[in-house]
Design a protein around this motif. Sequence first.
Motif, PDB file in Angstrom:
ATOM      1  N   THR A  93      38.295  50.177  -7.749  1.00 15.56           N
ATOM      2  CA  THR A  93      37.964  51.554  -7.393  1.00 15.56           C
ATOM      3  C   THR A  93      37.100  52.170  -8.477  1.00 15.56           C
ATOM      4  N   ARG A  94      35.947  52.697  -8.102  1.00 14.41           N
ATOM      5  CA  ARG A  94      35.037  53.345  -9.052  1.00 14.41           C
ATOM      6  C   ARG A  94      35.529  54.756  -9.335  1.00 14.41           C
ATOM      7  N   VAL A  95      35.672  55.095 -10.626  1.00 15.43           N
ATOM      8  CA  VAL A  95      36.167  56.414 -10.996  1.00 15.43           C
ATOM      9  C   VAL A  95      35.120  57.268 -11.700  1.00 15.43           C
ATOM     10  N   VAL A  96      34.084  56.645 -12.231  1.00 18.32           N
ATOM     11  CA  VAL A  96      32.983  57.368 -12.879  1.00 18.32           C
ATOM     12  C   VAL A  96      31.691  56.654 -12.525  1.00 18.32           C
ATOM     13  N   LEU A  97      30.639  57.443 -12.268  1.00 18.13           N
ATOM     14  CA  LEU A  97      29.325  56.896 -11.930  1.00 18.13           C
ATOM     15  C   LEU A  97      28.260  57.789 -12.535  1.00 18.13           C
ATOM     16  N   GLY A  98      27.235  57.202 -13.144  1.00 13.92           N
ATOM     17  CA  GLY A  98      26.188  58.039 -13.686  1.00 13.92           C
ATOM     18  C   GLY A  98      25.073  57.243 -14.356  1.00 13.92           C
ATOM     19  N   THR A  99      24.338  57.946 -15.234  1.00 13.71           N
ATOM     20  CA  THR A  99      23.224  57.349 -15.960  1.00 13.71           C
ATOM     21  C   THR A  99      23.375  57.673 -17.442  1.00 13.71           C
ATOM     22  N   ALA A 100      22.752  56.838 -18.256  1.00  7.95           N
ATOM     23  CA  ALA A 100      22.734  57.068 -19.702  1.00  7.95           C
ATOM     24  C   ALA A 100      21.440  56.463 -20.234  1.00  7.95           C
ATOM     25  N   SER A 101      21.005  56.961 -21.387  1.00  6.37           N
ATOM     26  CA  SER A 101      19.845  56.379 -22.032  1.00  6.37           C
ATOM     27  C   SER A 101      20.015  56.467 -23.542  1.00  6.37           C
ATOM     28  N   ALA A 102      19.336  55.583 -24.228  1.00  6.31           N
ATOM     29  CA  ALA A 102      19.369  55.553 -25.693  1.00  6.31           C
ATOM     30  C   ALA A 102      18.038  55.020 -26.194  1.00  6.31           C
ATOM     31  N   LEU A 103      17.776  55.240 -27.476  1.00  2.95           N
ATOM     32  CA  LEU A 103      16.554  54.746 -28.080  1.00  2.95           C
ATOM     33  C   LEU A 103      16.782  53.367 -28.668  1.00  2.95           C
ATOM     34  N   ARG A 104      15.770  52.529 -28.522  1.00  2.00           N
ATOM     35  CA  ARG A 104      15.785  51.210 -29.170  1.00  2.00           C
ATOM     36  C   ARG A 104      14.614  51.214 -30.149  1.00  2.00           C
ATOM     37  N   TYR A 105      14.935  50.998 -31.425  1.00  3.58           N
ATOM     38  CA  TYR A 105      13.896  51.001 -32.474  1.00  3.58           C
ATOM     39  C   TYR A 105      13.401  49.625 -32.762  1.00  3.58           C
TER      40      TYR A 105
END
Length: 75
Positions: A63-75
């Motif tokens: 069962t999915r309880v959280v769904l979304g997007t994320a981003s971060a920097l890669r140096y």
Amino acid sequence: LSQVMHEAFEEGWVRGGKMSVKLTNVLWVDEHVVARGRVREEVPEGSATRVHCDVWVDKDDGTRVVLGTASALRY
């Protein structure tokens, strides 16, 4: 999810991390979950690359309880 992103991107998460998530189901005390993510796109941003990810959290029964997007920097 923040821990997953921090482990994957370290300083890039701390300095430039973003996340937007929605709760999609009930999570009860003592239920076990697994946080996951998948890279969707990489885009140049200044001297770094912004890595856009789809992120989610599932209970042990799937069962999915959280769904979304994320981003971060890669140096």
